[in-house]
Design an enzyme around this catalytic site. Structure first.
Site, PDB file in Angstrom:
ATOM      1  N   ARG A 189       0.860  -1.187   0.000  1.00  0.00           N
ATOM      2  CA  ARG A 189       0.000   0.000   0.000  1.00  0.00           C
ATOM      3  C   ARG A 189       0.903   1.246   0.000  1.00  0.00           C
ATOM      4  O   ARG A 189       1.888   1.285   0.740  1.00  0.00           O
ATOM      5  CB  ARG A 189      -0.941   0.009   1.222  1.00  0.00           C
ATOM      6  CG  ARG A 189      -1.906  -1.188   1.223  1.00  0.00           C
ATOM      7  CD  ARG A 189      -3.050  -1.021   2.183  1.00  0.00           C
ATOM      8  NE  ARG A 189      -3.972   0.014   1.754  1.00  0.00           N
ATOM      9  CZ  ARG A 189      -4.951   0.501   2.515  1.00  0.00           C
ATOM     10  NH1 ARG A 189      -5.112   0.045   3.740  1.00  0.00           N
ATOM     11  NH2 ARG A 189      -5.751   1.440   2.063  1.00  0.00           N
ATOM     12  N   ASP A 203      -3.120   9.005   7.553  1.00  0.00           N
ATOM     13  CA  ASP A 203      -2.217   7.992   7.001  1.00  0.00           C
ATOM     14  C   ASP A 203      -0.826   8.557   6.795  1.00  0.00           C
ATOM     15  O   ASP A 203       0.158   7.838   6.834  1.00  0.00           O
ATOM     16  CB  ASP A 203      -2.766   7.447   5.692  1.00  0.00           C
ATOM     17  CG  ASP A 203      -3.952   6.558   5.980  1.00  0.00           C
ATOM     18  OD1 ASP A 203      -5.066   7.078   6.103  1.00  0.00           O
ATOM     19  OD2 ASP A 203      -3.736   5.343   6.142  1.00  0.00           O
ATOM     20  N   ASN A 224      -5.576  11.418   4.457  1.00  0.00           N
ATOM     21  CA  ASN A 224      -6.413  10.477   5.213  1.00  0.00           C
ATOM     22  C   ASN A 224      -7.474   9.942   4.256  1.00  0.00           C
ATOM     23  O   ASN A 224      -7.549  10.334   3.087  1.00  0.00           O
ATOM     24  CB  ASN A 224      -7.040  11.173   6.426  1.00  0.00           C
ATOM     25  CG  ASN A 224      -7.656  10.176   7.400  1.00  0.00           C
ATOM     26  OD1 ASN A 224      -7.019   9.199   7.777  1.00  0.00           O
ATOM     27  ND2 ASN A 224      -8.901  10.388   7.796  1.00  0.00           N
TER      28      ASN A 224
HETATM   29  O1  MRU Z   1      -7.721   2.287   3.867  1.00  0.00           O
HETATM   30  P1  MRU Z   1      -7.583   2.229   5.355  1.00  0.00           P
HETATM   31  O2  MRU Z   1      -8.734   1.562   6.033  1.00  0.00           O
HETATM   32  O3  MRU Z   1      -6.250   1.651   5.758  1.00  0.00           O
HETATM   33  O4  MRU Z   1      -7.590   3.749   5.780  1.00  0.00           O
HETATM   34  C1  MRU Z   1      -7.471   4.060   7.147  1.00  0.00           C
HETATM   35  C2  MRU Z   1      -7.559   5.504   7.431  1.00  0.00           C
HETATM   36  O5  MRU Z   1      -7.727   6.329   6.565  1.00  0.00           O
HETATM   37  C3  MRU Z   1      -7.340   5.906   8.858  1.00  0.00           C
HETATM   38  O6  MRU Z   1      -8.040   7.075   9.147  1.00  0.00           O
HETATM   39  C4  MRU Z   1      -5.856   6.169   9.081  1.00  0.00           C
HETATM   40  O7  MRU Z   1      -5.103   5.066   8.672  1.00  0.00           O
HETATM   41  C5  MRU Z   1      -5.555   6.481  10.484  1.00  0.00           C
HETATM   42  S1  MRU Z   1      -5.652   5.045  11.494  1.00  0.00           S
HETATM   43  C6  MRU Z   1      -5.238   5.463  13.074  1.00  0.00           C
END
Ligand code: MRU
Length: 397
Positions: free
Chosen positions: A126, A280, A290
């Site tokens: 990712r 993120d 995010n």
């Molecule tokens: O695609 P994801 O589910 O991994 O995305 C997660 C998010 O956007 C969260 O808000 C972010 O990772 C913060 S987690 C503490």
């Protein structure tokens, strides 16, 4: 107050509401013999075999609770790519455990090449969450500094466990630093519930414990401060509706799931007191990547004069980037996630297509909220403005 307040529409804001005789805010009890009134482990060593890592399969929640065994670094890579685990901090810890699994299976004499290959295979899973790359770098450095195979295994395991411990400590501290914002609003509202809007899942399921955006909320709830959380559904994967709602329900925190486009309307009508999201990747200048849709929430919050806080552990800060729009790679995922929706039909979990078979779809997973829309960043070291100066003050090195 808005001139045309909405009629009361917030069932969960009233802590004594009941549905079918069951109090709405009663913590979840159990499913298939698994106690749900406490957090589930998101990742752990297999209780009977410490060369197996187990992860909570978040694709199954809230319908099933299932731990998946990861036996190899490739399994860990799949777990991240397929979103058995997700959320920036947990992705980082899982990657470090992936390096540990690689260490358990070490072969050949080209040690540097072997671990470089393992690191690469995990890094390509990712692109957006920076925790992934930092965790891999830290793990590879520790492994390659170790003198022999058993020391490399020990170093890899220790790094994964330390990262997990650091995440727990950071989330706990973010809770403490974020709590006063909620407590002050509760005081100003004379004890009426503080309405908090959050997006995606930045809860314990995205971490190890507490979560980032949820930590101040849990702390407020535990301290008897009345809170009510607006939970954005978070299309297309519905991490809000499926995961955040689940974990708030586990703890009995009053909440209401809303369609993603509802937040602006609620803000215009005085039904949101503050927003807290996770991140993120936050650049050193305070731009925040995010989950897709965060930017629109920040814009609406700005327009309505409502504080928009970002809970950012230092593991999610990218010190090498400043301009988020230019520097952060935004993941694009398969259109299948948009086209199909999964849900429970009685005991069966089913997937259905929700629009015309041949209509193309674009699935951008994240967006960037510019620093100017972020009221403040809540880190484990305290709260600061979303700026290079602010972040550097808390993290001088
Ligand atoms: O695609 P994801 O589910 O991994 O995305 C997660 C998010 O956007 C969260 O808000 C972010 O990772 C913060 S987690 C503490």
């Amino acid at each position: 107050m808005p001139s045309n307040p909405l009629r009361p529409i917030v069932p969960a804001a009233d802590p004594v509401q009941e549905r079918n005789g069951v109090p709405l805010n009663e913590p979840l009890q159990e499913r298939n013999g698994v106690p749900l009134n406490r957090p589930l482990p998101t990742i752990r060593l297999h209780p009977g075999n410490d060369c197996i890592v187990q992860v909570l399969d978040q694709r199954k929640l809230p319908f099933d609770v299932m731990m998946n065994d990861l036996l190899t670094a490739a399994d860990a890579a799949s777990a991240i790519r397929d979103m058995q685990v997700r959320g920036a901090p947990l992705i980082g810890v899982t990657a470090a455990y992936g390096m540990y699994l690689a260490a358990c299976a070490e072969t050949g004499s080209d040690i540097v090449g072997y671990y470089h290959q393992a690191q690469q295979s995990l890094a390509v899973t990712r692109p957006t969450a920076v925790d992934l790359f930092a965790a891999l770098k830290r793990s590879a450095t520790a492994i390659l500094a170790a003198p022999d195979r058993s020391a490399r295994i020990a170093a890899a395991l220790q790094t994964a466990q330390i990262l997990a411990e650091e995440s727990i400590a950071a989330c706990r501290a973010i809770g403490e630093h974020g709590l006063p914002f909620i407590a002050d609003l509760a005081k100003a509202k004379n004890g009426a519930p503080v309405n908090i809007l959050t997006h995606c899942n930045a809860g314990y399921l995205a971490c190890i414990e507490y979560g980032t955006a949820t930590a101040p909320i849990y702390l407020a709830h535990e301290n008897g401060i009345p809170v009510h959380v607006w939970v954005d559904e978070t299309r297309p994967r519905n991490q809000g509706a499926r995961l955040t709602a689940f974990e708030l329900a586990q703890r009995g925190v009053p909440h209401t799931v809303i369609a993603d486009n509802t937040g602006g309307h609620l803000m215009q009508h005085g039904l949101v007191d503050l927003l807290i999201t996770g991140t993120d990747r936050t650049t050193r200048c305070g731009d925040v990547a995010n989950k897709i849709g965060t930017y629109l929430k920040a814009l609406a919050a700005f327009d309505n004069g409502i504080p928009f806080y970002v809970a950012a552990p230092s593991s999610s800060i990218d010190w090498n980037s400043c301009n988020g729009l230019r520097d952060i790679e935004i993941e694009q995922r398969d259109a299948h996630e948009l086209r199909f929706m999964e849900g429970a039909d009685g005991d069966a979990v089913k997937e259905v297509r929700i629009y015309p078979e041949h209509s193309p779809a674009a699935n951008f997973a994240f967006d960037v909220t510019p620093a100017r829309l972020v009221t403040a960043i809540i880190t484990e070291r305290g709260v600061c403005p979303a700026s290079e100066e602010g972040l550097r003050r808390l993290f001088p090195k």
